[in-house]
Design an enzyme around this catalytic site. Structure first.
Site, PDB file in Angstrom:
ATOM      1  N   GLY B 252      -8.037  -3.123   1.449  1.00  0.00           N
ATOM      2  CA  GLY B 252      -8.622  -2.712   1.941  1.00  0.00           C
ATOM      3  C   GLY B 252      -9.789  -2.208   1.281  1.00  0.00           C
ATOM      4  N   ILE B 465      -1.628  -0.324   2.091  1.00  0.00           N
ATOM      5  CA  ILE B 465      -2.605  -0.850   2.360  1.00  0.00           C
ATOM      6  C   ILE B 465      -1.990  -2.097   0.581  1.00  0.00           C
ATOM      7  CG2 ILE B 465      -2.780   0.234   0.287  1.00  0.00           C
ATOM      8  CD1 ILE B 465      -5.583   0.660   0.705  1.00  0.00           C
ATOM      9  N   ARG B 620       5.797  12.320 -11.156  1.00  0.00           N
ATOM     10  CA  ARG B 620       6.955  11.372 -11.748  1.00  0.00           C
ATOM     11  C   ARG B 620       6.606   9.027 -10.326  1.00  0.00           C
ATOM     12  NH1 ARG B 620      12.042  12.736 -12.291  1.00  0.00           N
ATOM     13  NH2 ARG B 620      11.304  14.782 -11.983  1.00  0.00           N
ATOM     14  N   PRO B 624       8.707   2.075 -11.224  1.00  0.00           N
ATOM     15  CA  PRO B 624       7.453   1.796 -12.100  1.00  0.00           C
ATOM     16  C   PRO B 624       7.426  -0.443 -12.025  1.00  0.00           C
ATOM     17  CG  PRO B 624       9.985   2.510 -12.427  1.00  0.00           C
ATOM     18  CD  PRO B 624       9.896   2.272 -11.406  1.00  0.00           C
ATOM     19  N   GLN B 630       0.394  -1.955  -9.137  1.00  0.00           N
ATOM     20  CA  GLN B 630      -1.226  -1.678  -8.951  1.00  0.00           C
ATOM     21  C   GLN B 630      -2.013  -0.920 -10.137  1.00  0.00           C
ATOM     22  OE1 GLN B 630       0.182   2.108  -7.113  1.00  0.00           O
ATOM     23  NE2 GLN B 630      -2.295   2.570  -6.030  1.00  0.00           N
ATOM     24  N   GLY B 693      -0.800   9.744  -7.064  1.00  0.00           N
ATOM     25  CA  GLY B 693      -1.632   8.493  -7.042  1.00  0.00           C
ATOM     26  C   GLY B 693      -2.009   8.384  -8.187  1.00  0.00           C
ATOM     27  N   GLY B 695      -3.856   4.662  -6.968  1.00  0.00           N
ATOM     28  CA  GLY B 695      -4.487   3.648  -7.262  1.00  0.00           C
ATOM     29  C   GLY B 695      -6.015   3.402  -7.997  1.00  0.00           C
ATOM     30  N   GLU B 696      -6.655   4.528  -7.809  1.00  0.00           N
ATOM     31  CA  GLU B 696      -7.778   5.085  -8.650  1.00  0.00           C
ATOM     32  C   GLU B 696      -8.337   5.232 -10.073  1.00  0.00           C
ATOM     33  OE1 GLU B 696      -7.191   5.851  -5.556  1.00  0.00           O
ATOM     34  OE2 GLU B 696      -9.686   5.842  -4.522  1.00  0.00           O
TER      35      GLU B 696
END
Lengths: 68, 735
Positions: B252, B465, B620, B624, B630, B693, B695-696
Site C-alpha cells: 500500500g 500491509i 523493542r 528480528p 522491513q 514502528g 516502516g518509515e
C-alpha cells in the site's frame, strides 16, 4: 463544547484524520506541508464546488461544507 | 484504578528511571533487559507457507457466485469538460449488467474516472467501455511544474492560482548565520515523481444484500475500518451494516488508506446490478491515478563555522502533487541536525497530473536527499570527514551511538580512505541520517480466545500491509501466555473483529501489540482462576511459561496449558484488551543511519549499489526476522528512488508515458546489494510492549546515502534523482 474536528468538513479525508486522539477527535494537521487531502464525495482532491480541498479551506464558508 | 510503575528507559550507558501511571489491568511493561521467551527471537512468517504456495487469498482472488467484472473508463485528456456521455451502446451490449456515468464534469488529469461498467467477463467489460461516447471539450493544461508557475499558465482549478500557499518555518536568523559562517554552500536539488507500484493493484469486490442495506467489501486496503466508515458515509448506511475484509494485502505504501474510487465504483455497480462486482485496476491505471510521491526542487544554503558546526540551514522548496497538495519536503531540515538558525519555505504547485497521496515517510526521502548531499558538499568544502561532520552537528545520543555501530560494521574508516580505483569503475561510500516518529496511538482493541483443545486465537481488526503483522501479534500473545508461537493463531483483516487503526505511518506494531498483550494478559487471568483451585493456590500466585501454568514459588506444582483449557466450561473463553494512551517514554523520535557503498562506471554512467549497512532503533524488536525484512524493503525502495524511478509526463499530450512495469524502472533482483541490518536496542517505554514502528525510518535515508556514495565515487554531486546514467555522465563532465 463543540468538538475540535467539527470545524472540518465531515467529508474531508487525509491520512492523519483516519486516526483519533485519546478524546476521539479526528487528527488534522492544517500546517502540514506533506498532507494530501481528498473529498469523500468527489473521491478526488477537489470539492464539489471545483476548488481544492484541504484542512485550511474546507470550512463552513464553502457551500459544500457538511457538518461532522 | 491505576498504579505506578518505574521503568528503566534508555540504552546502554544512557538510562534513566521513569515512573509512569498505568491502568490496573494493564500488564506491567516489559523492562529493558527482561528475559523473554519468544519475543526478540527470529521467527518466520506464520503465513509464509500460505503466501509461498499461493493459498493466501488477496482481493484479486475473491470469486463470488454470480459476480460481475467492473471496468473504469478514464479520460485521455489532462484537462477537459464533459459535455455529454452517451452510455446507450454500452448498456445494450449483451452481458453488460450495469453502466454508470461518474459525476465529475471537469477532468483535471489524464486518467481521471469518467464512467464504469459491470459485465459478465472482464473482456466484455473492456469492450463495453469502448462503446461509451464521451463528448469532451478539451481545455488548456499544464503538467510541468515550472510552466505551471507562469502567470500565463493554464489554471488547474478555475481561476485559482497554480501556486499553493507557502509554508514557512524559521528559528534564529539564517542571514546572520550565513554571514558569520567560515564556509557556505548553495545548491539546488531535484527529485522525480515516484509512484507507489503496489504489486497488488488497487481493487475491490463489493456485494449488497437483497434489501440493499448491507454492504460487504473485500478490498486491498491499509485500513479496513477506514474503508468501512467511508463507505458507510458515502452510501448513508450505519457503519455496522458495512463489512470490510482484507485477508492479505499486496502493498500500500500510503496509497490505500480509505475508500478509494474503485471501491466506490465497485459498490455502486454492485448496487445497480444487484449482484457482486469486482473491480481490480490494471497496472497503467495504478501508475496514473492512485497516487504518487511528489517531485521536488530544493534550493539549499548551509553555513558552518571554523569548528564544523552548522551556523545556518535554509531550504526553499517546491514540488508538485499534481492536482493534489502535499509536496513539502522540508521536515528533515528542521530536526535532523542541530543549528540555531534554520529557515524553511515550501510551496505546492498544482499541475494537470495524477494526484499525490501519502507515500512512505511523506516528504522525508526527498528532503533527506537534498540535506545529506548538501552536508557532504559542505564537508568536502570545509575539509571535514563526512561522518565526523554529522557527529558534530547531531545532538541525538541515540544517533551518535548508531553512527559508531554503523561505522564499525561498514568499515567506514578503511573504505572512506581507500582509493577510488584507477579504472573506469570508481568506488565510493556515503552515510546519511534517518529520523521518524512512530510511538503508536490508542484506539485498537484485541480479543484473545482460548479453546478447549488448548489452541489460542487473537483477533484484531487490523490488516497486514506485508510487514508480518499476523506473526508479531502471535508472538506477543504467545509470550504473555507462555506458549510457543505456533500455538497461537492471529486472525486479522475483518471489521467483524474489534477495531484497529490503519496500517501506515509506522503505527501498526506500536498500536496493536499493546492491545494484544493486554488481551492475552486478561485471558491468562481467567485461565489462572480455573487453574488456581486445582493447584491449591491463589490466581495471583501463578505464572505461565513453557506451555504450563505453575505456582511461581513452587514450579513443580503445575498444569499443562492444554489441560487447563480442558476445564473450560464451554467451548472457549475469551478476553479483551485495549491500547491505552501512550505513557511517558525515553524519546518519541527514532534516529537511525545508513551507510552505502557504490560502484560507478564512469564510461557508462551506471551506478551499482554494492553494500548497505543500516542501523536502526525501533524500541523493542518483536521479531528480528520480520524487522530485517522491513528494513530490506525500505532500502530497496530507496535504491529505486535514487537510481531508477521517474514518472515521465509528455508535456505536449499531458499523459504519463511510462505507466508499465517495463517502462517505469524499478530495482530488480540483480540490483539488490548486500544488506546488513543492526537494531540498536533502546528501551523506549510508552506502551506495555515498548515497540516502535519501522516502516518509515528504514526508508528515509536510503536514497540519500546512495547519492552521497556516488558523490564520493566520482567527485561530483549528482543533484537530481534518479541518478540515471546521463545525469551521472553530465556530473562527471563537471567534476
Amino acid at each position: 463544547m463543540p468538538r475540535l474536528s467539527a470545524r472540518f468538513c465531515a467529508l474531508l479525508r487525509t491520512k492523519t484524520a483516519y486516526y483519533r486522539t485519546p478524546d476521539g477527535e479526528r487528527i488534522f494537521k492544517p500546517d502540514s506541508s506533506t498532507a494530501c487531502y481528498t473529498c469523500l464525495k468527489t473521491q478526488r482532491p477537489v470539492g464539489p464546488d471545483g476548488r481544492p480541498v484541504d484542512a485550511q479551506s474546507c470550512g463552513t464558508d464553502r457551500g459544500c461544507f457538511e457538518q461532522e | 484504578m491505576s498504579r505506578r510503575v518505574t521503568l528503566d528507559l534508555g540504552f546502554a550507558g544512557n538510562t534513566r528511571d521513569v515512573t509512569v501511571v498505568i491502568p490496573d489491568d494493564e500488564p506491567t511493561p516489559w523492562q529493558w533487559g527482561e528475559r523473554l521467551s519468544v519475543v526478540g527471537k527470529p521467527a518466520p512468517r506464520v503465513d509464509g507457507p500460505l503466501k509461498a504456495t499461493g493459498a493466501a487469498r488477496y482481493t484479486y482472488d475473491i470469486e463470488l457466485p454470480g459476480m460481475l467484472y467492473g471496468a473504469i473508463l478514464r479520460s485521455p485528456w489532462p484537462h477537459a469538460r464533459i459535455r455529454n456521455i452517451d452510455l446507450s451502446a454500452a448498456e445494450h451490449l449483451d452481458g453488460v449488467r450495469a453502466v454508470l456515468a461518474l459525476e465529475d464534469r471537469e477532468i483535471r488529469f489524464a486518467g481521471q474516472e469518467v464512467a464504469a461498467v459491470a459485465a459478465v467477463s472482464s473482456d466484455l467489460a473492456a469492450d463495453a467501455l469502448k462503446l461509451i461516447k464521451v463528448d469532451y471539450e478539451t481545455m488548456p493544461f499544464v503538467v510541468d511544474m515550472d510552466a505551471a508557475m507562469a502567470d500565463s499558465a493554464p489554471r488547474v482549478f478555475g481561476s485559482g492560482s497554480n501556486v499553493g500557499r507557502t509554508s514557512t518555518s524559521s528559528v534564529g536568523n539564517v542571514a546572520r548565520g550565513l554571514e558569520v559562517a567560515a564556509n557556505t554552500i548553495e545548491a539546488a536539488y531535484t527529485t522525480a515523481v515516484q509512484t507507489h507500484v503496489c504489486l497488488e493493484t488497487h481493487g475491490a469486490v463489493a456485494s449488497f444484500n437483497a434489501a440493499g442495506d448491507q454492504l460487504t467489501v473485500w478490498c486491498s486496503t491499509q485500513g479496513i475500518f477506514s474503508v468501512r466508515d467511508d463507505l458507510a458515509v458515502y452510501f448513508s448506511l450505519p457503519p455496522n451494516n458495512v463489512r470490510v475484509v482484507c485477508e492479505f494485502l499486496g502493498g500500500g505504501f500510503g496509497s490505500k488508506f480509505g475508500a478509494t474510487p474503485e471501491m466506490i465504483v465497485a459498490a455502486r455497480l454492485a448496487r445497480a446490478a444487484g449482484v457482486p462486482v469486482k473491480v481490480m485496476l490494471p497496472r497503467g491505471d495504478e501508475h496514473r491515478s492512485t497516487g504518487n510521491r511528489p517531485n521536488s526542487e530544493q534550493k539549499v544554503r548551509l553555513g558552518v563555522d571554523r569548528d564544523g558546526k552548522l551556523t545556518a540551514i535554509e531550504v526553499v522548496a517546491r514540488g508538485s502533487g499534481g492536482i493534489n497538495g502535499g509536496a513539502g519536503s522540508a521536515d528533515p531540515f528542521k530536526s535532523v541536525y542541530r543549528c540555531a538558525n534554520i529557515r524553511t519555505e515550501e510551496r505546492n504547485i498544482y499541475t494537470n497530473a495524477g494526484p499525490a497521496s501519502p507515500m512512505r515517510a511523506p516528504g522525508w526521502p526527498q528532503g533527506c536527499f537534498a540535506l545529506e548531499l548538501a552536508m557532504d558538499e559542505m564537508a568536502r568544502k570545509a575539509g571535514i570527514d563526512r561522518l565526523e561532520f554529522r557527529r558534530r552537528n547531531s545532538d541525538n545520543p541515540v544517533r551518535a551511538a548508531e553512527y559508531e555501530i554503523g561505522a564499525r560494521a561498514f568499515g567506514w574508516a578503511e573504505k572512506n580512505s581507500a582509493p577510488k580505483s584507477d579504472g573506469a569503475v570508481k568506488r565510493g561510500v556515503g552515510v546519511a541520517s534517518a529520523e521518524w516518529h512512530a510511538v503508536g496511538v490508542s484506539g485498537p482493541e484485541a480479543q484473545a480466545i482460548a479453546h478447549r483443545d488448548g489452541s489460542v486465537e487473537v483477533r484484531v481488526g487490523t490488516q497486514d500491509i506485508g510487514t508480518g503483522t499476523r506473526t508479531i501479534l502471535a508472538i506477543v500473545a504467545a509470550e504473555e501466555l507462555g506458549l510457543p508461537v505456533d500455538r497461537v493463531k492471529s486472525e486479522i483483516g475483518d471489521t467483524r473483529f474489534l477495531f484497529s487503526v490503519p496500517s501506515g505511518g509506522s503505527l501498526s506494531a506500536p498500536s496493536n501489540t499493546p492491545a494484544v498483550r493486554q488481551a492475552a494478559a486478561h485471558l491468562k487471568d481467567k485461565l489462572f482462576r480455573i487453574a488456581a483451585p486445582i493447584l491449591s493456590a491463589e490466581p495471583g500466585d501463578l505464572e505461565a511459561s513453557d506451555g504450563f501454568i505453575r505456582v511461581r514459588t513452587n514450579p513443580s506444582r503445575s498444569l499443562a496449558f492444554a489441560d487447563v483449557c480442558k476445564r473450560i466450561p464451554g467451548d472457549s473463553i475469551s478476553a479483551q484488551g485495549e491500547r491505552v494512551p501512550n505513557y511517558e517514554g525515553f524519546r518519541t523520535d527514532q534516529a537511525g543511519c545508513q551507510f552505502a557503498e557504490v560502484e560507478v562506471d564512469t564510461e557508462t554512467g551506471i551506478v551499482r549499489v554494492t553494500h548497505v549497512v543500516a542501523v536502526h532503533d525501533a524500541g523493542r524488536i518483536i521479531d528480528p526476522l520480520m524487522a530485517r525484512s522491513q528494513v530490506n524493503g525500505g532500502i530497496l525502495m530507496g535504491i529505486g528512488f535514487a537510481l531508477f524511478e521517474d514518472r515521465r509526463m509528455d508535456p505536449q499530450l499531458g499523459i504519463m508515458v511510462n505507466p508499465t512495469m517495463d517502462d517505469y524502472k524499478l530495482p530488480g533482483s540483480l540490483d539488490v546489494p548486500r544488506i546488513d541490518v543492526t537494531f540498536f536496542e533502546v528501551a523506549n517505554g510508552i506502551t506495555n510492549t515498548g515497540v516502535m514502528g519501522l516502516g518509515e525510518v528504514a526508508h528515509v535515508a536510503s536514497a540519500a546515502a546512495v547519492a552521497c556514495a556516488v558523490y564520493d565515487a566520482i567527485g561530483a554531486p549528482v543533484r537530481s534523482l534518479p541518478m540515471t546514467p546521463d545525469r551521472v555522465l553530465a556530473a562527471l563532465g563537471h567534476a
